[in-house]
Design a protein around this motif. Structure first.
Motif, PDB file in Angstrom:
ATOM      1  N   THR A 107     -30.483 -28.210 -40.029  1.00  0.00           N
ATOM      2  CA  THR A 107     -30.149 -28.619 -38.835  1.00  0.00           C
ATOM      3  C   THR A 107     -29.141 -27.977 -38.190  1.00  0.00           C
ATOM      4  N   ASP A 108     -28.767 -26.763 -38.657  1.00  0.00           N
ATOM      5  CA  ASP A 108     -27.702 -25.913 -38.382  1.00  0.00           C
ATOM      6  C   ASP A 108     -27.804 -25.525 -36.851  1.00  0.00           C
ATOM      7  N   SER A 109     -29.030 -25.028 -36.539  1.00  0.00           N
ATOM      8  CA  SER A 109     -29.363 -24.541 -35.036  1.00  0.00           C
ATOM      9  C   SER A 109     -28.965 -25.650 -34.036  1.00  0.00           C
ATOM     10  N   ALA A 110     -29.547 -26.729 -34.470  1.00  0.00           N
ATOM     11  CA  ALA A 110     -29.452 -27.861 -33.514  1.00  0.00           C
ATOM     12  C   ALA A 110     -27.776 -28.491 -33.505  1.00  0.00           C
ATOM     13  N   GLU A 111     -27.061 -28.372 -34.623  1.00  0.00           N
ATOM     14  CA  GLU A 111     -25.664 -28.683 -34.545  1.00  0.00           C
ATOM     15  C   GLU A 111     -24.785 -27.685 -33.726  1.00  0.00           C
ATOM     16  N   ARG A 112     -25.202 -26.266 -33.725  1.00  0.00           N
ATOM     17  CA  ARG A 112     -24.591 -25.243 -32.977  1.00  0.00           C
ATOM     18  C   ARG A 112     -24.831 -25.361 -31.571  1.00  0.00           C
ATOM     19  N   LEU A 113     -25.700 -25.995 -31.164  1.00  0.00           N
ATOM     20  CA  LEU A 113     -26.149 -26.140 -29.551  1.00  0.00           C
ATOM     21  C   LEU A 113     -25.018 -26.585 -28.705  1.00  0.00           C
ATOM     22  N   THR A 114     -24.845 -25.756 -27.808  1.00  0.00           N
ATOM     23  CA  THR A 114     -23.405 -26.383 -26.905  1.00  0.00           C
ATOM     24  C   THR A 114     -23.939 -26.919 -25.622  1.00  0.00           C
ATOM     25  N   THR A 115     -25.264 -27.053 -25.492  1.00  0.00           N
ATOM     26  CA  THR A 115     -25.715 -27.614 -24.033  1.00  0.00           C
ATOM     27  C   THR A 115     -25.708 -29.081 -24.321  1.00  0.00           C
ATOM     28  N   SER A 116     -25.736 -29.607 -22.907  1.00  0.00           N
ATOM     29  CA  SER A 116     -25.903 -31.114 -23.033  1.00  0.00           C
ATOM     30  C   SER A 116     -26.886 -31.441 -21.621  1.00  0.00           C
ATOM     31  N   PRO A 117     -27.938 -31.980 -22.171  1.00  0.00           N
ATOM     32  CA  PRO A 117     -28.274 -32.358 -23.320  1.00  0.00           C
ATOM     33  C   PRO A 117     -28.709 -31.355 -24.556  1.00  0.00           C
ATOM     34  N   ARG A 118     -28.682 -31.451 -25.450  1.00  0.00           N
ATOM     35  CA  ARG A 118     -29.286 -30.934 -26.597  1.00  0.00           C
ATOM     36  C   ARG A 118     -30.847 -31.262 -26.599  1.00  0.00           C
ATOM     37  N   LEU A 119     -31.750 -30.140 -26.636  1.00  0.00           N
ATOM     38  CA  LEU A 119     -33.212 -30.361 -26.807  1.00  0.00           C
ATOM     39  C   LEU A 119     -33.391 -29.696 -27.983  1.00  0.00           C
ATOM     40  N   ILE A 120     -34.127 -30.954 -28.825  1.00  0.00           N
ATOM     41  CA  ILE A 120     -34.571 -30.545 -30.260  1.00  0.00           C
ATOM     42  C   ILE A 120     -36.027 -30.785 -30.532  1.00  0.00           C
ATOM     43  N   LYS A 121     -36.725 -29.999 -31.159  1.00  0.00           N
ATOM     44  CA  LYS A 121     -38.170 -30.360 -31.617  1.00  0.00           C
ATOM     45  C   LYS A 121     -38.320 -30.727 -32.952  1.00  0.00           C
ATOM     46  N   THR A 122     -39.311 -31.315 -33.326  1.00  0.00           N
ATOM     47  CA  THR A 122     -39.947 -31.921 -34.409  1.00  0.00           C
ATOM     48  C   THR A 122     -41.531 -32.168 -34.662  1.00  0.00           C
ATOM     49  N   HIS A 123     -41.913 -31.725 -35.747  1.00  0.00           N
ATOM     50  CA  HIS A 123     -43.270 -32.274 -36.065  1.00  0.00           C
ATOM     51  C   HIS A 123     -43.411 -33.573 -37.168  1.00  0.00           C
ATOM     52  N   LEU A 124     -42.054 -34.209 -37.103  1.00  0.00           N
ATOM     53  CA  LEU A 124     -42.167 -35.322 -38.221  1.00  0.00           C
ATOM     54  C   LEU A 124     -42.894 -36.677 -37.660  1.00  0.00           C
ATOM     55  N   LEU A 128     -40.299 -40.811 -40.439  1.00  0.00           N
ATOM     56  CA  LEU A 128     -39.608 -39.751 -41.037  1.00  0.00           C
ATOM     57  C   LEU A 128     -38.350 -39.239 -40.206  1.00  0.00           C
ATOM     58  N   VAL A 129     -38.654 -39.655 -38.843  1.00  0.00           N
ATOM     59  CA  VAL A 129     -37.472 -39.068 -37.831  1.00  0.00           C
ATOM     60  C   VAL A 129     -36.112 -39.902 -38.326  1.00  0.00           C
ATOM     61  N   PRO A 130     -35.006 -38.710 -38.414  1.00  0.00           N
ATOM     62  CA  PRO A 130     -33.675 -39.457 -38.784  1.00  0.00           C
ATOM     63  C   PRO A 130     -33.021 -40.491 -37.984  1.00  0.00           C
ATOM     64  N   LYS A 131     -32.444 -41.452 -38.586  1.00  0.00           N
ATOM     65  CA  LYS A 131     -32.296 -42.685 -38.094  1.00  0.00           C
ATOM     66  C   LYS A 131     -31.158 -42.533 -37.016  1.00  0.00           C
ATOM     67  N   SER A 132     -30.239 -41.563 -36.801  1.00  0.00           N
ATOM     68  CA  SER A 132     -29.349 -41.749 -35.825  1.00  0.00           C
ATOM     69  C   SER A 132     -29.901 -41.323 -34.468  1.00  0.00           C
ATOM     70  N   PHE A 133     -31.249 -40.722 -34.390  1.00  0.00           N
ATOM     71  CA  PHE A 133     -31.923 -40.550 -33.040  1.00  0.00           C
ATOM     72  C   PHE A 133     -32.251 -42.128 -32.572  1.00  0.00           C
ATOM     73  N   TRP A 134     -32.582 -43.066 -33.371  1.00  0.00           N
ATOM     74  CA  TRP A 134     -32.762 -44.472 -33.134  1.00  0.00           C
ATOM     75  C   TRP A 134     -31.474 -45.072 -32.662  1.00  0.00           C
ATOM     76  N   GLU A 135     -30.623 -44.861 -33.598  1.00  0.00           N
ATOM     77  CA  GLU A 135     -29.223 -45.551 -33.423  1.00  0.00           C
ATOM     78  C   GLU A 135     -28.470 -45.379 -32.158  1.00  0.00           C
ATOM     79  N   GLN A 136     -28.767 -43.948 -31.649  1.00  0.00           N
ATOM     80  CA  GLN A 136     -28.195 -43.371 -30.457  1.00  0.00           C
ATOM     81  C   GLN A 136     -28.867 -43.674 -29.295  1.00  0.00           C
ATOM     82  N   ASN A 137     -30.367 -44.085 -29.670  1.00  0.00           N
ATOM     83  CA  ASN A 137     -31.026 -44.549 -28.669  1.00  0.00           C
ATOM     84  C   ASN A 137     -31.609 -43.473 -27.593  1.00  0.00           C
ATOM     85  N   CYS A 138     -31.832 -42.429 -28.378  1.00  0.00           N
ATOM     86  CA  CYS A 138     -32.068 -40.979 -27.821  1.00  0.00           C
ATOM     87  C   CYS A 138     -33.547 -41.139 -27.004  1.00  0.00           C
TER      88      CYS A 138
END
Length: 309
Positions: A107-124, A128-138
């Motif tokens: 996750t280091d590359s995503a955590e280092r992003l300085t953009t807002s918003p952060r654009l992140i991709k996944t094939h999960l 299996l998507v990390p729960k914080s994406f749901w908690e933050q209502n992304c």
């Protein structure tokens, strides 16, 4: 050498003049929480699952080879093409829109992003998507491609991606795809579980690949409405040229040609991008077998795909 052991991530991924001698050997699938997986996407699983999403993060989710790069580039241009044009010629797209589960950067590359918003991709798959994406209502954008073209494109990607499991010949790959015995598992489970989640989660925007294929400009207003962007028609017209498949294929900041873990002598990462290329691979018997399999596995789904345009 496993990917997690590589000391200099960027030097490893980027091509200089030739492939290094210590490229990783092909990995072997194993069952991981009910999904066929390899260590390169699961070795740092605790860190992935503990990833802390932010409310303005945007997650781009797809089954592999279903339009991930296409939509990543579209969003990057919509958000940053006008305000940060220099990133388009100096930073590869895989750094601008990092892959959440790849072990070499975790996750280091995503955590280092300085953009807002952060654009992140996944094939999960959705479960299996990390729960914080749901908690933050992304906001999440899911892209689904018809299974026949998706299978063909994934086959060629597996052939040229040097740490993916060996795809074998087309005939054996065809069988394993129908069985879901390939990396990230069943196409049917993936597209249907995300589709089901979308019915109860209004922050998921579900895109069918062929609709984008028929013209980004015509779809762009709907996409911008979901994202809350007020880009003008003129701005969207300017983006349209850049996100045409042939232009992306020639763009070294987009086409993944700077990655050493992909052998472009075997196949292009961005190969054809068409709807209907499956006809050049499927035999008549395979097409009949596929259609019967599809009818059974999709009988309870309301998803509709086009297999030619």
């Amino acid at each position: 050498m496993g990917l997690a052991q590589i000391p200099n991530v960027r030097a490893y991924w980027e091509v200089d003049t030739k492939y290094p001698k210590d490229l990783p050997s092909r990995e072997v699938l194993f069952d991981f929480h009910g999904v066929p997986m390899i260590h390169s996407f699961s070795a740092n699983w605790e860190k992935i699952q503990n990833f802390q999403a932010r409310p303005d993060d945007i997650l781009i989710a797809t089954y592999p080879k279903a339009g991930t790069t296409w939509v990543s580039y579209i969003l990057d241009l919509l958000y940053f093409g006008k305000t940060s044009p220099e990133r388009q010629t100096s930073i590869p797209l895989y750094e601008r829109v990092p892959f959440l589960e790849i072990t070499i950067s975790s996750t280091d590359s995503a955590e280092r992003l300085t953009t807002s918003p952060r654009l992140i991709k996944t094939h999960l798959p959705v479960q299996l998507v990390p729960k914080s994406f749901w908690e933050q209502n992304c906001k999440m954008i899911y892209v689904a491609r018809n299974a026949k073209d998706n299978m063909v494109s994934y086959f060629h990607m597996d052939r040229m991606t040097l740490f993916h499991p060996d795809p074998g010949d087309w005939s054996s790959y065809f069988k394993r795809f129908l069985e879901g015995n390939i990396l990230f598992g069943s196409w049917y489970d993936h597209v249907n579980s995300w589709w089901k989640k979308k019915q109860t989660h209004d922050k998921i925007h579900y895109i069918i690949y062929h609709i984008l294929f028929l013209g980004f400009l015509g779809y762009s207003e709907k996409l911008c409405c979901f994202l809350g962007l007020s880009s003008s028609l003129e701005e969207r017209k300017q983006i349209t040229g850049g996100v045409q498949f042939d232009n992306m294929k020639k763009n070294n900041m987009v086409n993944y040609s700077t990655l050493q873990v992909m052998d472009f002598k075997v196949s292009q990462f961005m190969r054809k991008g068409k709807v209907g290329d499956w006809k050049n691979h499927f035999t008549v018997a395979q097409n009949e077998e596929f259609d019967e399999n599809y009818k059974q596995k999709m009988k309870n789904s309301t998803l509709q795909f086009r297999y030619e345009v």
